[in-house]
Design a protein around this motif. Structure first.
Motif, PDB file in Angstrom:
ATOM      1  N   THR A  50       0.816  -1.214   0.000  1.00  0.00           N
ATOM      2  CA  THR A  50       0.000   0.000   0.000  1.00  0.00           C
ATOM      3  C   THR A  50       0.853   1.269   0.000  1.00  0.00           C
ATOM      4  OG1 THR A  50      -0.157  -0.156   2.419  1.00  0.00           O
ATOM      5  CG2 THR A  50      -1.946  -1.118   1.123  1.00  0.00           C
ATOM      6  N   PHE A  51       2.069   1.188   0.545  1.00  0.00           N
ATOM      7  CA  PHE A  51       2.933   2.372   0.560  1.00  0.00           C
ATOM      8  C   PHE A  51       3.279   2.801  -0.860  1.00  0.00           C
ATOM      9  CE2 PHE A  51       7.241   4.204   0.477  1.00  0.00           C
ATOM     10  CZ  PHE A  51       7.037   5.330   1.272  1.00  0.00           C
ATOM     11  N   VAL A  52       3.664   1.827  -1.699  1.00  0.00           N
ATOM     12  CA  VAL A  52       3.992   2.130  -3.091  1.00  0.00           C
ATOM     13  C   VAL A  52       2.763   2.643  -3.827  1.00  0.00           C
ATOM     14  CG1 VAL A  52       4.747   1.134  -5.281  1.00  0.00           C
ATOM     15  CG2 VAL A  52       5.887   0.475  -3.156  1.00  0.00           C
ATOM     16  N   PHE A  76      -0.306   7.171  -6.258  1.00  0.00           N
ATOM     17  CA  PHE A  76      -1.500   8.021  -6.337  1.00  0.00           C
ATOM     18  C   PHE A  76      -1.139   9.491  -6.112  1.00  0.00           C
ATOM     19  CE2 PHE A  76      -5.003  10.218  -4.173  1.00  0.00           C
ATOM     20  CZ  PHE A  76      -5.972  10.135  -5.168  1.00  0.00           C
ATOM     21  N   LEU A  77      -0.291   9.759  -5.114  1.00  0.00           N
ATOM     22  CA  LEU A  77       0.111  11.140  -4.846  1.00  0.00           C
ATOM     23  C   LEU A  77       0.877  11.727  -6.025  1.00  0.00           C
ATOM     24  CD1 LEU A  77       1.208  10.880  -1.096  1.00  0.00           C
ATOM     25  CD2 LEU A  77      -0.857  11.948  -2.013  1.00  0.00           C
ATOM     26  N   PHE A  78       1.753  10.914  -6.626  1.00  0.00           N
ATOM     27  CA  PHE A  78       2.520  11.378  -7.787  1.00  0.00           C
ATOM     28  C   PHE A  78       1.588  11.726  -8.946  1.00  0.00           C
ATOM     29  CE2 PHE A  78       4.650  10.268 -11.827  1.00  0.00           C
ATOM     30  CZ  PHE A  78       5.655  11.228 -11.812  1.00  0.00           C
ATOM     31  N   LEU A 113       0.618  15.369 -10.947  1.00  0.00           N
ATOM     32  CA  LEU A 113       0.616  15.536 -12.404  1.00  0.00           C
ATOM     33  C   LEU A 113      -0.744  16.016 -12.908  1.00  0.00           C
ATOM     34  CD1 LEU A 113       2.616  12.422 -13.697  1.00  0.00           C
ATOM     35  CD2 LEU A 113       3.423  14.774 -13.398  1.00  0.00           C
ATOM     36  N   ILE A 114      -1.803  15.450 -12.349  1.00  0.00           N
ATOM     37  CA  ILE A 114      -3.153  15.842 -12.771  1.00  0.00           C
ATOM     38  C   ILE A 114      -3.434  17.293 -12.408  1.00  0.00           C
ATOM     39  CG2 ILE A 114      -5.613  15.426 -12.336  1.00  0.00           C
ATOM     40  CD1 ILE A 114      -4.835  12.448 -11.958  1.00  0.00           C
ATOM     41  N   PHE A 115      -3.001  17.690 -11.212  1.00  0.00           N
ATOM     42  CA  PHE A 115      -3.196  19.081 -10.802  1.00  0.00           C
ATOM     43  C   PHE A 115      -2.423  20.025 -11.721  1.00  0.00           C
ATOM     44  CE2 PHE A 115      -1.995  22.790  -8.165  1.00  0.00           C
ATOM     45  CZ  PHE A 115      -3.271  23.259  -7.879  1.00  0.00           C
ATOM     46  N   GLY A 116      -1.199  19.609 -12.088  1.00  0.00           N
ATOM     47  CA  GLY A 116      -0.421  20.412 -13.029  1.00  0.00           C
ATOM     48  C   GLY A 116      -1.101  20.508 -14.382  1.00  0.00           C
ATOM     49  N   GLY A 117      -1.686  19.383 -14.827  1.00  0.00           N
ATOM     50  CA  GLY A 117      -2.416  19.392 -16.089  1.00  0.00           C
ATOM     51  C   GLY A 117      -3.626  20.304 -16.041  1.00  0.00           C
ATOM     52  N   ALA A 118      -4.288  20.341 -14.877  1.00  0.00           N
ATOM     53  CA  ALA A 118      -5.450  21.220 -14.723  1.00  0.00           C
ATOM     54  C   ALA A 118      -5.039  22.689 -14.799  1.00  0.00           C
ATOM     55  CB  ALA A 118      -6.147  20.932 -13.396  1.00  0.00           C
ATOM     56  N   LEU A 119      -3.873  23.016 -14.229  1.00  0.00           N
ATOM     57  CA  LEU A 119      -3.382  24.397 -14.300  1.00  0.00           C
ATOM     58  C   LEU A 119      -3.061  24.793 -15.744  1.00  0.00           C
ATOM     59  CD1 LEU A 119      -1.028  24.570 -11.171  1.00  0.00           C
ATOM     60  CD2 LEU A 119      -3.352  25.476 -11.411  1.00  0.00           C
ATOM     61  N   ILE A 120      -2.454  23.855 -16.489  1.00  0.00           N
ATOM     62  CA  ILE A 120      -2.162  24.123 -17.904  1.00  0.00           C
ATOM     63  C   ILE A 120      -3.467  24.303 -18.676  1.00  0.00           C
ATOM     64  CG2 ILE A 120      -1.189  23.137 -20.011  1.00  0.00           C
ATOM     65  CD1 ILE A 120       0.874  21.716 -18.244  1.00  0.00           C
ATOM     66  N   MET A 121      -4.431  23.444 -18.376  1.00  0.00           N
ATOM     67  CA  MET A 121      -5.738  23.529 -19.028  1.00  0.00           C
ATOM     68  C   MET A 121      -6.402  24.870 -18.727  1.00  0.00           C
ATOM     69  SD  MET A 121      -8.868  20.819 -18.519  1.00  0.00           S
ATOM     70  CE  MET A 121     -10.467  21.081 -19.277  1.00  0.00           C
ATOM     71  N   TYR A 122      -6.259  25.333 -17.491  1.00  0.00           N
ATOM     72  CA  TYR A 122      -6.854  26.611 -17.088  1.00  0.00           C
ATOM     73  C   TYR A 122      -6.230  27.776 -17.858  1.00  0.00           C
ATOM     74  CZ  TYR A 122      -8.691  30.244 -13.991  1.00  0.00           C
ATOM     75  OH  TYR A 122      -9.343  31.347 -13.488  1.00  0.00           O
ATOM     76  N   SER A 123      -4.909  27.706 -18.058  1.00  0.00           N
ATOM     77  CA  SER A 123      -4.226  28.792 -18.771  1.00  0.00           C
ATOM     78  C   SER A 123      -4.538  28.768 -20.264  1.00  0.00           C
ATOM     79  CB  SER A 123      -2.715  28.687 -18.548  1.00  0.00           C
ATOM     80  OG  SER A 123      -2.207  27.475 -19.081  1.00  0.00           O
ATOM     81  N   VAL A 128      -7.603   7.129 -11.521  1.00  0.00           N
ATOM     82  CA  VAL A 128      -6.338   6.733 -10.894  1.00  0.00           C
ATOM     83  C   VAL A 128      -6.597   6.032  -9.564  1.00  0.00           C
ATOM     84  CG1 VAL A 128      -4.185   7.584  -9.886  1.00  0.00           C
ATOM     85  CG2 VAL A 128      -5.030   8.561 -12.026  1.00  0.00           C
ATOM     86  N   LEU A 129      -7.543   6.559  -8.784  1.00  0.00           N
ATOM     87  CA  LEU A 129      -7.870   5.963  -7.487  1.00  0.00           C
ATOM     88  C   LEU A 129      -8.389   4.540  -7.647  1.00  0.00           C
ATOM     89  CD1 LEU A 129      -8.058   6.710  -4.424  1.00  0.00           C
ATOM     90  CD2 LEU A 129     -10.469   7.199  -4.836  1.00  0.00           C
ATOM     91  N   SER A 130      -9.172   4.299  -8.681  1.00  0.00           N
ATOM     92  CA  SER A 130      -9.716   2.959  -8.909  1.00  0.00           C
ATOM     93  C   SER A 130      -8.616   1.959  -9.252  1.00  0.00           C
ATOM     94  CB  SER A 130     -10.754   2.994 -10.034  1.00  0.00           C
ATOM     95  OG  SER A 130     -10.147   3.312 -11.277  1.00  0.00           O
TER      96      SER A 130
END
Length: 248
Positions: free
Chosen positions: A36-38, A43-45, A49-59, A84-86
């Protein structure tokens, strides 16, 4: 005995080996039977990346009026994070049964029928969303073709492919007698009691050594270990250990 909640339906094909003996202890549980640690780090990684993609999408959609600009990014984040969570937080079904002769357990994973319903609704909602957004910004027309189309193809492949459904269906049943266990360990960093065994498999002429992870409900592993100890052969060590990857 310990108040375990039996909230899972057992597979119809399951036939306990020691069914002729009364059940001394038993429960069912859904558990993450992997490192579960890996998985959590992955998931955090991916979340970063997804949050970064959302920022690019916003711009990129700077010409879009609010609140649609923000809503489109939030929708993208929620949908992608759910996918990703699934993948990183999947769980296997387990059933454990203890009797006078030994311990046996079953692990199974049925094809998730709910996923088909979810994909069907998600495809429709996504199509409506992108078509509506295309009336505001024509650049969303491409997304209206790609996103719902990809989801629709995924739904069709899952719904009509028997080989795909079989690949995501698992079933295993194991039974051991008490004298076959060689070590008991309480795992300190997981809700697990680990049993090492040494057996001669049917049809083999050599000894097979392995381990069984007994997944326990929260704060129950010590009680389960104490229940098991009297049934083990004299001299079997009982220890505490840390397990990063569950054994089978």
């Amino acid at each position: 005995m310990f108040g375990f909640n039996k909230n899972l339906d057992l597979p119809t094909r399951l036939q306990w080996k020691f069914a002729h003996e009364p059940e001394l202890l038993g429960w069912t549980i859904r558990a993450r039977n992997y490192n579960t640690f890996v998985a959590n780090c992955m998931f955090l990684f991916m979340a970063v990346l997804i949050f970064g993609g959302a920022l690019i999408m916003y711009s990129v959609y700077e010409g879009m009026s609010q609140p649609w600009r923000t809503l489109s990014c939030v929708f993208y984040c929620m949908l992608t994070l759910f996918v990703v969570l699934s993948m990183t937080h999947q769980r296997m079904n387990f059933a454990f049964r203890f009797s006078k002769s030994g311990m046996e357990h079953c692990k199974w994973k049925d094809f998730p029928k709910w996923a088909l319903t979810f994909l069907k609704w998600l495809t429709g909602i996504t199509a409506i969303f992108f078509v509506f957004m295309a009336t505001i910004d024509p650049s969303f027309l491409l997304g209206a073709l790609i996103e719902p189309g990809g989801l629709g193809l995924t739904y069709l492949s899952m719904a009509h492919s028997k080989s795909y459904q079989a690949m995501h269906t698992h079933y295993h049943h194991y039974a051991f007698e008490w004298e076959e266990f060689t070590q008991l360990a309480v795992v300190t960093n997981r809700e697990i009691v680990d049993l090492k065994y040494s057996v001669i498999q049917e049809g083999d002429d050599h000894i097979t050594n392995g381990g069984i992870n007994i997944f326990c409900k929260r704060k129950q592993k010590e009680k389960v270990a104490e229940f098991i100890k009297p049934y083990l052969s004299p001299g079997v060590p009982c220890i505490e250990t840390k397990a990063d990857v569950p054994q089978y």
